[in-house]
Motif scaffolding. Structure first.
Motif, mmCIF file in Angstrom:
data_model
loop_
_atom_site.group_PDB
_atom_site.id
_atom_site.type_symbol
_atom_site.label_atom_id
_atom_site.label_comp_id
_atom_site.label_asym_id
_atom_site.label_seq_id
_atom_site.Cartn_x
_atom_site.Cartn_y
_atom_site.Cartn_z
ATOM 1 N N ASN A 1 15.223 102.071 -15.647
ATOM 2 C CA ASN A 1 14.254 100.930 -15.161
ATOM 3 C C ASN A 1 12.775 101.323 -15.554
ATOM 4 O O ASN A 1 12.464 102.253 -15.329
ATOM 5 C CB ASN A 1 14.412 100.709 -13.703
ATOM 6 C CG ASN A 1 13.607 99.733 -13.184
ATOM 7 O OD1 ASN A 1 12.450 99.921 -12.934
ATOM 8 N ND2 ASN A 1 14.087 98.377 -13.097
ATOM 9 N N LYS B 1 9.925 99.993 -14.478
ATOM 10 C CA LYS B 1 8.772 100.427 -13.355
ATOM 11 C C LYS B 1 9.128 101.585 -12.785
ATOM 12 O O LYS B 1 7.991 102.233 -12.268
ATOM 13 C CB LYS B 1 9.035 99.096 -12.165
ATOM 14 C CG LYS B 1 8.549 97.783 -12.483
ATOM 15 C CD LYS B 1 8.473 96.704 -11.701
ATOM 16 C CE LYS B 1 8.002 95.524 -12.074
ATOM 17 N NZ LYS B 1 8.204 94.238 -11.191
ATOM 18 N N GLU B 2 10.395 101.926 -12.435
ATOM 19 C CA GLU B 2 10.521 103.163 -11.886
ATOM 20 C C GLU B 2 10.245 104.390 -12.798
ATOM 21 O O GLU B 2 9.745 105.316 -12.281
ATOM 22 C CB GLU B 2 12.188 103.216 -11.759
ATOM 23 C CG GLU B 2 12.781 102.585 -10.569
ATOM 24 C CD GLU B 2 11.932 102.929 -9.261
ATOM 25 O OE1 GLU B 2 11.822 104.115 -8.903
ATOM 26 O OE2 GLU B 2 11.638 101.956 -8.458
ATOM 27 N N ASN C 1 10.793 101.129 -27.565
ATOM 28 C CA ASN C 1 10.959 99.751 -27.068
ATOM 29 C C ASN C 1 10.345 98.883 -27.686
ATOM 30 O O ASN C 1 10.298 97.604 -27.270
ATOM 31 C CB ASN C 1 10.801 99.875 -25.527
ATOM 32 C CG ASN C 1 11.864 100.881 -24.747
ATOM 33 O OD1 ASN C 1 12.896 100.401 -24.502
ATOM 34 N ND2 ASN C 1 11.323 101.726 -24.413
ATOM 35 N N LYS D 1 6.915 94.565 -17.516
ATOM 36 C CA LYS D 1 7.812 93.489 -17.338
ATOM 37 C C LYS D 1 9.150 93.519 -17.968
ATOM 38 O O LYS D 1 10.020 92.585 -17.634
ATOM 39 C CB LYS D 1 6.941 92.356 -18.207
ATOM 40 C CG LYS D 1 5.488 92.124 -17.888
ATOM 41 C CD LYS D 1 4.980 91.275 -18.919
ATOM 42 C CE LYS D 1 3.400 91.010 -18.458
ATOM 43 N NZ LYS D 1 2.740 90.233 -19.697
ATOM 44 N N LEU D 2 9.315 94.450 -18.602
ATOM 45 C CA LEU D 2 10.812 94.831 -19.025
ATOM 46 C C LEU D 2 11.802 95.212 -18.038
ATOM 47 O O LEU D 2 11.252 95.845 -16.927
ATOM 48 C CB LEU D 2 10.909 95.670 -20.066
ATOM 49 C CG LEU D 2 9.869 95.356 -21.508
ATOM 50 C CD1 LEU D 2 10.066 96.318 -22.631
ATOM 51 C CD2 LEU D 2 10.504 93.939 -21.984
ATOM 52 N N ASP D 3 13.081 94.844 -18.085
ATOM 53 C CA ASP D 3 13.888 95.573 -17.095
ATOM 54 C C ASP D 3 14.360 96.898 -17.411
ATOM 55 O O ASP D 3 13.974 97.817 -17.187
ATOM 56 C CB ASP D 3 15.113 94.400 -16.957
ATOM 57 C CG ASP D 3 14.752 93.133 -16.399
ATOM 58 O OD1 ASP D 3 13.751 93.333 -15.602
ATOM 59 O OD2 ASP D 3 15.082 92.056 -16.729
ATOM 60 N N SER D 4 15.510 96.826 -18.349
ATOM 61 C CA SER D 4 15.908 98.321 -18.673
ATOM 62 C C SER D 4 15.334 98.546 -20.110
ATOM 63 O O SER D 4 15.136 97.707 -21.009
ATOM 64 C CB SER D 4 17.548 98.184 -18.953
ATOM 65 O OG SER D 4 18.223 97.642 -17.682
#
Length: 295
Positions: free
Chosen positions: A51, A53-54, A72, A81-84
């Motif tokens: 993730n 943000k994590e 990425n 703003k990206l998820d995975s």
């Protein structure tokens, strides 16, 4: 006695010839070694899916972040703003080891400078005499406005200009490659997928480097092209209906690798023109130097 002298003479000439040849080969190797940048290779090039943000919460190192952004195909503002996101397990290496371009391409040894843009991997690579000097992420043309492929040459440049699509879009370190269509490479936001109106978007550091590294064209009477700029080849296609290609790296770290043979095949139709224009420019620049010396 005379026969012995002749034999020894032949042996001496042979040894001298071999020594000169070895020196020549060694000199060529040394030249290549000097041009090939010193880089740190990671011990492990493999990836996990995490993730965004994590990951950011636990990683503040600027160098680590630069590698992750490149992998990425995004920039710092868009990363969160990206998820995975795809994260290398070993972040100790230089960015070129996480991107698909080969470090050396022998078929480009005669080419002083060239920029390659890969549509399918959303990356660029610049080479000097077959040595990869820099590589990085790009976000190219969206499905509605694809980036044209083929051979181009850098034309004019501007540190700051406005987009031909929208005069509110500010483009920094812009270098035009297709004058009639207004296509070029420049700094602009990288959301992590092809999103431009046919241009090649870059991170600012990369855009600034290319801006200073590539050559502008030389015009005659402000109209006709006297000498072309740096060759640029855009190749490949992007599958807009599939997941982002770099997600494949989690299962296969070599999934996006571009081989020397691939590049050789891609440049083959254009190589003669590239060399021809390169030599024309060299002769023109040398003539200019000679005139300056005599004046």
């Amino acid at each position: 006695m005379e026969k012995l002298i002749i034999v020894f003479g032949i042996i001496a000439l042979t040894l001298c010839s071999c020594k000169n040849e070895n020196n020549k080969i060694q000199s060529e190797k040394n030249t290549t070694a000097k041009k090939n940048p010193a880089r740190i290779k990671p011990k492990d090039v493999s990836y996990t899916l995490e993730n965004a943000k994590e990951w950011l919460k636990n990683h503040k190192d600027v160098k680590d972040l630069s590698v992750v952004l490149a992998v990425n195909r995004t920039d710092k503002n868009n990363f969160a703003k990206l998820d995975s996101v795809v994260i290398p397990k070993d972040l100790s290496g230089d960015v070129v080891f996480y991107l698909p371009f080969p470090l050396e391409v022998t078929s480009l040894q005669a080419v002083d400078k060239i920029i390659l843009f890969s549509y399918s991997t959303q990356t660029f690579g610049i080479y000097e005499n077959g040595i990869l000097m820099r590589s990085g992420p790009t976000n190219m043309g969206r499905k509605k406005d694809p980036t044209p492929t083929g051979l181009f040459f850098t034309n004019w440049k501007a540190e700051e200009t406005t987009s031909t699509f929208n005069d509110e879009w500010n483009l920094k370190w812009n270098f035009n490659v297709e004058n009639k269509k207004g296509v070029g490479f420049h700094q602009y936001e990288l959301p992590g997928y092809p999103a431009s109106h046919s241009c090649m978007r870059l991170q600012e550091d990369d855009a600034k480097f290319l801006y200073n590294w590539a050559d502008q064209w030389v015009l005659e009477n402000d109209e006709n092209i006297k000498f072309y700029g740096t060759p640029v080849i855009v190749f490949g296609t992007y599958n807009f209906d599939a997941p982002k290609p770099w997600l494949q790296l989690v299962n296969d770290p070599k999934a996006l690798n571009i081989s020397e043979d691939e590049i050789k095949e891609i440049i083959a139709p254009y190589l003669n023109k590239i060399i021809h224009e390169q030599e024309k420019r060299k002769i023109g620049e040398q003539s200019k130097i000679e005139v300056a010396k005599t004046s």
